[in-house]
Structure formats: structure tokens, C-alpha cells
Design a protein around this motif. Sequence first.
Motif, PDB file in Angstrom:
ATOM      1  N   LYS A 132       0.844  -1.204   0.013  1.00 11.41           N
ATOM      2  CA  LYS A 132      -0.119   0.086   0.057  1.00 11.41           C
ATOM      3  C   LYS A 132       0.935   1.147  -0.128  1.00 11.41           C
ATOM      4  CE  LYS A 132      -3.821   2.581   0.441  1.00 11.41           C
ATOM      5  NZ  LYS A 132      -4.739   2.344  -0.466  1.00 11.41           N
ATOM      6  N   VAL A 133       2.035   1.411   0.837  1.00 13.99           N
ATOM      7  CA  VAL A 133       2.761   2.185   0.847  1.00 13.99           C
ATOM      8  C   VAL A 133       4.185   2.073   0.242  1.00 13.99           C
ATOM      9  CG1 VAL A 133       4.251   3.993   2.492  1.00 13.99           C
ATOM     10  CG2 VAL A 133       1.755   2.991   3.193  1.00 13.99           C
ATOM     11  N   ARG A 134       4.532   3.045  -0.650  1.00 12.11           N
ATOM     12  CA  ARG A 134       5.663   2.989  -1.234  1.00 12.11           C
ATOM     13  C   ARG A 134       7.071   2.855  -0.420  1.00 12.11           C
ATOM     14  NH1 ARG A 134       9.745   1.540  -2.830  1.00 12.11           N
ATOM     15  NH2 ARG A 134      10.942   2.178  -4.867  1.00 12.11           N
ATOM     16  N   PHE A 135       7.185   3.724   0.305  1.00 13.25           N
ATOM     17  CA  PHE A 135       8.549   3.868   1.464  1.00 13.25           C
ATOM     18  C   PHE A 135       7.799   3.606   2.499  1.00 13.25           C
ATOM     19  CE2 PHE A 135       9.939   6.443  -2.312  1.00 13.25           C
ATOM     20  CZ  PHE A 135      11.027   5.881  -2.799  1.00 13.25           C
ATOM     21  N   ARG A 136       8.227   2.633   3.399  1.00 11.69           N
ATOM     22  CA  ARG A 136       8.025   2.332   4.693  1.00 11.69           C
ATOM     23  C   ARG A 136       8.715   1.794   5.618  1.00 11.69           C
ATOM     24  NH1 ARG A 136       6.968  -0.663   0.135  1.00 11.69           N
ATOM     25  NH2 ARG A 136       8.007  -2.617   0.209  1.00 11.69           N
ATOM     26  N   ALA A 392      -6.398  10.237   2.582  1.00 11.60           N
ATOM     27  CA  ALA A 392      -6.134  11.437   2.506  1.00 11.60           C
ATOM     28  C   ALA A 392      -5.086  11.695   1.434  1.00 11.60           C
ATOM     29  CB  ALA A 392      -6.047  12.439   3.581  1.00 11.60           C
ATOM     30  N   GLY A 393      -4.517  10.508   1.039  1.00 13.57           N
ATOM     31  CA  GLY A 393      -3.459  10.497  -0.092  1.00 13.57           C
ATOM     32  C   GLY A 393      -2.073  10.325   0.345  1.00 13.57           C
ATOM     33  N   CYS A 394      -1.891   9.971   1.697  1.00 13.12           N
ATOM     34  CA  CYS A 394      -0.454   9.694   2.483  1.00 13.12           C
ATOM     35  C   CYS A 394      -0.259   8.347   2.187  1.00 13.12           C
ATOM     36  CB  CYS A 394      -0.352  10.161   3.869  1.00 13.12           C
ATOM     37  SG  CYS A 394      -0.844  11.860   4.041  1.00 13.12           S
ATOM     38  N   THR A 395       0.055   8.105   0.806  1.00 14.37           N
ATOM     39  CA  THR A 395       0.490   6.476   0.640  1.00 14.37           C
ATOM     40  C   THR A 395       1.979   6.438   0.030  1.00 14.37           C
ATOM     41  OG1 THR A 395      -0.705   6.564  -1.465  1.00 14.37           O
ATOM     42  CG2 THR A 395      -1.923   5.836   0.457  1.00 14.37           C
ATOM     43  N   ASP A 396       2.581   7.529  -0.113  1.00 15.31           N
ATOM     44  CA  ASP A 396       3.782   7.508  -0.714  1.00 15.31           C
ATOM     45  C   ASP A 396       4.985   7.211   0.507  1.00 15.31           C
ATOM     46  OD1 ASP A 396       3.419   8.345  -3.442  1.00 15.31           O
ATOM     47  OD2 ASP A 396       2.570   9.946  -2.454  1.00 15.31           O
ATOM     48  N   TYR A 397       4.621   7.240   1.694  1.00 10.61           N
ATOM     49  CA  TYR A 397       5.792   7.473   2.591  1.00 10.61           C
ATOM     50  C   TYR A 397       5.137   6.853   4.099  1.00 10.61           C
ATOM     51  CZ  TYR A 397       9.471   9.460   5.357  1.00 10.61           C
ATOM     52  OH  TYR A 397      10.531   9.874   6.510  1.00 10.61           O
ATOM     53  N   TRP A 419       0.646  -1.029   6.503  1.00 10.51           N
ATOM     54  CA  TRP A 419       1.525  -0.393   5.244  1.00 10.51           C
ATOM     55  C   TRP A 419       1.692  -1.420   4.263  1.00 10.51           C
ATOM     56  CZ3 TRP A 419       6.545   0.458   8.493  1.00 10.51           C
ATOM     57  CH2 TRP A 419       7.146  -0.561   8.472  1.00 10.51           C
ATOM     58  N   LEU A 420       1.285  -2.639   4.360  1.00 13.24           N
ATOM     59  CA  LEU A 420       1.492  -3.514   3.334  1.00 13.24           C
ATOM     60  C   LEU A 420       0.132  -3.693   2.618  1.00 13.24           C
ATOM     61  CD1 LEU A 420       3.903  -6.661   4.939  1.00 13.24           C
ATOM     62  CD2 LEU A 420       4.225  -4.891   2.915  1.00 13.24           C
ATOM     63  N   GLN A 421      -1.091  -3.877   3.449  1.00 12.89           N
ATOM     64  CA  GLN A 421      -2.367  -4.368   2.916  1.00 12.89           C
ATOM     65  C   GLN A 421      -3.254  -2.973   2.684  1.00 12.89           C
ATOM     66  OE1 GLN A 421      -2.884  -7.179   2.013  1.00 12.89           O
ATOM     67  NE2 GLN A 421      -0.983  -7.945   2.851  1.00 12.89           N
ATOM     68  N   GLY A 422      -2.968  -1.928   3.482  1.00 15.30           N
ATOM     69  CA  GLY A 422      -3.731  -0.615   3.356  1.00 15.30           C
ATOM     70  C   GLY A 422      -4.868  -0.703   4.308  1.00 15.30           C
ATOM     71  N   THR A 423      -5.328  -1.902   4.776  1.00 13.79           N
ATOM     72  CA  THR A 423      -6.470  -1.950   5.571  1.00 13.79           C
ATOM     73  C   THR A 423      -6.334  -3.273   6.524  1.00 13.79           C
ATOM     74  OG1 THR A 423      -8.727  -1.886   5.957  1.00 13.79           O
ATOM     75  CG2 THR A 423      -8.164  -3.360   4.338  1.00 13.79           C
ATOM     76  N   MET A 424      -7.018  -3.527   7.559  1.00 11.90           N
ATOM     77  CA  MET A 424      -6.958  -4.927   8.200  1.00 11.90           C
ATOM     78  C   MET A 424      -8.147  -4.993   9.139  1.00 11.90           C
ATOM     79  SD  MET A 424      -5.783  -3.364  11.623  1.00 11.90           S
ATOM     80  CE  MET A 424      -4.622  -4.668  12.113  1.00 11.90           C
ATOM     81  N   ASP A 425      -8.319  -6.125   9.754  1.00 16.94           N
ATOM     82  CA  ASP A 425      -9.257  -6.493  10.895  1.00 16.94           C
ATOM     83  C   ASP A 425      -8.787  -6.668  11.991  1.00 16.94           C
ATOM     84  OD1 ASP A 425     -12.089  -7.425  11.540  1.00 16.94           O
ATOM     85  OD2 ASP A 425     -11.081  -8.981  12.140  1.00 16.94           O
TER      86      ASP A 425
END
Length: 684
Positions: A132-136, A392-397, A419-425
Motif C-alpha cells: 500500500k505504501v511505497r516507502f515504509r 487523504a492520499g498519504c500513501t507514498d511514505y 502499510w502492506l495491505q492498506g487495511t486490516m481487521d
Amino acid sequence: MEGRLSICPPDRLGTPVRHSLDMLTRDILHVLGTEPILVHEPAEAELVIRYASEHDGCAMHAEAFALRYTHDGEKLQLHIVANDDLGLVYGILHVSETMLGIHPFWYWMDQPIKQRTTIEVNCEPYDSPVAKVRFRGWFVNDEVCLIGWKETYPPSREVWLPVFEALLRCGGNMVIPGTDLPKTGIHWELAVEMGLWLTHHHAEPLGAEMFLRAYTGRSASYQEAPELFEKLWLEAIEKQKDQNILWVLSFRGQGDKPFWENDPSFDTPTKRGEMISRVIYRQYEMIKEAVENPVYCVALYGEIAELYKGGYIELPHDVIKIWADNGYGKMVSRRHGNVNVRMPALPAADDGGQHGIYYHVTFHDLQASNHLTMFQGAAAFVKEEVESAFEAGCTDYLLLNCGNIRQHMYMLDLVRELWLQGTMDIETHLQAFVSRYYPSHQEEIADLYRTYTEASIAYGPHADDLAGDEFYHHPARRLIGHWLQGRTSEADRGLLWATGECSFAEQIQWFEQRGEEGHASWSKWVQVCEELLSKLDGEDKQRVIDHLWLPGVIHQTGSEGLLWLCRSYIAAYSEQYAQAFVLASQSMWCYDKGLQALRLAEHGKWANFYRADWLTNIASTVTNVDTLRRFLRMQGDSPDFFHWYKEYLMPETEKYIYLENTHRNPLSDDELANQLQRYFHKQK
């Protein structure tokens, strides 16, 4: 697969892949009991690690990897293929986790590793998803436990290897390895060796040396000496230009504070914003001249975020704008002393370009943050904040403040999934986390993680106003200092962030109430934990002590210590000095129990892990309260330190006939406090 495994590594074995191959070799030894054989002909291997060819169908995005299987009669081959080094690293560690059962925090959680004679392989092809996130990655910040753990300073390869390995196993690809450590340390070099991108602290733009360290005695003013600042920036660029760097552009004052605190001529937002913009553009141009295809970031932290939101800062169009939470997990501006604006810290809908976040699951702020203990906020709260940032668009870092790693496993693992999946339970994740690291009593353990937040002290009106371990220590030491300095006729203004405007006596009452609330809630939580411990033994019991009981006891003993401290002041204010002495002793004993709890978590490889507790600094609190009770004893037991014994403890038959020359060995503070405590208890 069974027997001794054979592995064919790639012909071009870069250092990141070599490190991950070493990890895999060790993992196979742990699981199968024998090291694999390294061969150089792919046909001779059961596991082939190589760079992808066109027919593999491996995705072309950065860090992608694939698993492919071939059959030759009875022989099965597994191929880990990727287009770049990090892709191979992640592929190797994926195999380690899914086929060998070595989980991301195996080292830090002392994971029990199951021995096997065979490895079962699912022969379905696998293609890694896009993160989900490019730089993590992690900011290893306020890392005093890592610093003090071993004798060597700065921390050695032995300390950093498990840190970077865990980060890679979490799918991380960037790191700030430590805070203002000597440049002679191994941390930067080893991070590069292992394939990680490097980035910088917002107080150390471009990773340059601090101005006042390079130019001792000079005024740290860019306006006065731009050439000296730029010389340091140029040196940093030259040193790092051939590495994978996320260049952080920023301009704060020395010591991580606004630069105008040392230069009052910048007295308006316009002046401050213009200076920051000018410096950032200069840094941007200097990097552009020396580095091919640089990646730029701007840390919108603290006052810089406020100026940017106000329209006072202009930024280059192709920088990643990094927004920060307040240190307590809420995406609003952080508190500065007693000022808490709580300005939203996410980009506006029309703020284009690239965005990311700097997020805390541990913090050090000399107020109420968590440093030695787990993050006090709920998992659902963290999920909501991070997912809202993604929306809000904060997925680059995503830079996660991970502190000293060991204390923060649950939240580090939770953010790993985000940061890998973007969401979780939340519930699915908790069950998986507990099942990985706790072999037995999993539902009871999961419930302790669930209820941890419920036991926390709410010190303010907001959902994130929950007290971490520093709440019981920094304010306590302030209260003692204010008291013993004879300033009790006025409030301690350094505590108004908590109490609001009120008198010192009212501040004492406010902290007493919080201590009472915390002692009640944490005692119940710790009791449940200790009931579970009574059912466990060996490594299972130690793991629960290290990761659940310890933070609970730090909260319990801290809140109780704070409670008795405040009651000591109330007694002393009424000139009941003997009673105040006893209450201060009770406070000290409680804080000391927290100190002893740290020792129980320093076993085996963790010996001395907490000896450099210099930030929460429980030992300092114990010393401060001990100073207080010595002061109190002087109020009524001085100069012979026998008066309270005679008044309260000596038998009536002896009081008026004893010979002073045979009764002049005063009791120690602990002995006197214990006896007086029993005496006053009987008088109730």
C-alpha cells in the motif's frame, strides 16, 4: 522437501541478498537441525534464488518477487525470482515465514521454533502484492535501551542486525537508524548493506552534522553564515549520493526546536515561512546538482506544518510532504509545552503531489508519553488514524517511530499489516499475532491485549489523551523539585498542559486523582495477568512477563507511586511530617517495584536491556522521592533522628527512663518508615 536442503544462490550476490541468505541458512538450521548445502548449478538445487527472466512473468514494479515451481520426475524445485535485490530479500524472507514458520518478530518475542524433519511446500505459484505504501520503515528513535544493552558505543553490528532483519521481515524498506549517533558507528553502513533506503531526522536535514557540533561557539543562524550551513549540507550530499536516500529537506533550530527561539528577529509567520522556504529550495537545488533522480521529502513537523497550512511556506512540486501525528497517534499538531493547538495534520483535498506520514507508537516528550511500555491507545484507534491518512492520499511514505523495538511488538505488527495491505481487521490480526508468539492460553492473552487500553489513565478530554509511563515520572519529579525549591505558593507552570490554570495545591490534588484512578484500574489488569502467569511456566511464562506483565506493572507501580507522593505533600502541608515521611517512603517503594520489574525482563540475551533507562528514568524518580523523604525526616526528626522513634514507637514504660547514651543508634529510613507505617495503621 526432506533431508539436507540444497540452495543455489544467484551468480551476482549483492550484500542485501547475502544477508537474507544468511538468515535463511540460520532458519533452516533452527528448523531442520542441519545447514543447507550451497551449490552453484541450478540443476543440482532444490531451492534456486535468482533474478527473474522474461518467461517467469514476475511483476516489474520495484521489490516485486515471485515463487515458481518446476518438476523433473520426482524432483521438485522452488525458484525465488525478482528483478531487484530487495525483491529477492523479501522473497527469501517470505519463504522463511510461510514454509519454516519464522515470524517477523521471532527474535524480539523469543518465538519458540518448532523442529521438523521435513518442509511442506505448496506448489502453487505466488506473486507478491504491491504494498500500500511505497516507502515504509522505522525511525529507531530515543533508542537508549539499544544503546545501553551492550558495552560497545555506538551500538555494534550485534545490536543492529536483529533490528534491520525485523524491519525487512515486516516488509519495510527504509530506516532512520538511531538518533544523533556518532558517524563512526556501523548503523548507516549496515542498513545500506542490508538493502534499506536511508532517510533523515527532521532535525538533521540531509543527514548533515549539527551546526553547533561542527562550529562550536558560532551563532547557528543561516542568515548570518549560509556558507557554513551549506558546507555541511554539501559534505552530507557527497557522502550519501551513491546510496538509496530519501532526502529530507527541512530547517529547524539546533536541538530539534524552532530556529526563531534563538533568533527573535523572525517574529512573524511571514518571516519564518520565507526563511524555511528559502532554505528548502537551496537544499533541493544542491541535491539536484549532485544526485541522479533524487527522492525528496519535506518534514511538515510541528511549527513547519502550522506555517505550511497557513500558506507561509512554498515547496518544490516533486517533494513528498510528510505529515506527523502528535506523538499520541492522533493526526493533529503536537503539543508544545502548555500549548496544544491540535491543528489537523493531513493534506487538504486540493493539496496535490505526493504525501506520507510520520507516526508514533512510542514517544518521548517529558510529559505523558509511552517509552518503556506498549502504546496505550486502542488498536482500533491506530487503524482509524492510519487508514484516514491513506484516504487523504498519504500513501507514498510511512515512517514509524519504533523506539527500542522490544516494548512495542503488537503495534509494530499492526502497522506492518496496514502499510502492506492498506487495511486490516483488528480481531483477525490480534488472533494471528497471539497465535504466532504465544503457544498456549491464547484467548486469555488476547484479552489482555484488548483490555490494556481500558486500564489507561485519561488525563484530558481527547481520545488520545491517555497516559504512558512517562506520566508517572516526569511530572512527579517536577512536583518534587517545585516543592523542595520552596515555590509552592505558585503553580508549576510546566504542568499546566495537564492540570490547566490552578494553584500548586490543586495541581497536587489533580495528580493524586489520576494516580488513584490508575492504581485502581491497573491493579485489576495486573491481577488478571498474574492469574494467567500462575498457570504458565518456562518460556511461556517469561514471554508474558516481558510483553504484558512488565508494562502493566510499570503503570501500576507508577500510578501508585504518584498517588502516595501527592498524599505526602498534603500531609506535609498540614505539618504532619512523620506521616508525610511514611507516605513518601510508600511512594519510593512503589517506584522501586517498577525498577525491579525491569530486572525480571533482563534474562538471557536480554541482560542489561533496561540499564540505560535514561528517559522515563525510573531510577531517577526513586532517587528523587528518596531525597524528598530525607528532607521530610529533617522537618521533625532532626538533628538526632531519634525523636519520631521516641514519640511514636518507644514503649511508654521506656520513654521517660531510657538513658540517651544507650539509645543513640537511629533507625534507617526504611526501618523507621516501616515501623511508623504499622503504627499509624493501628491508630486508624
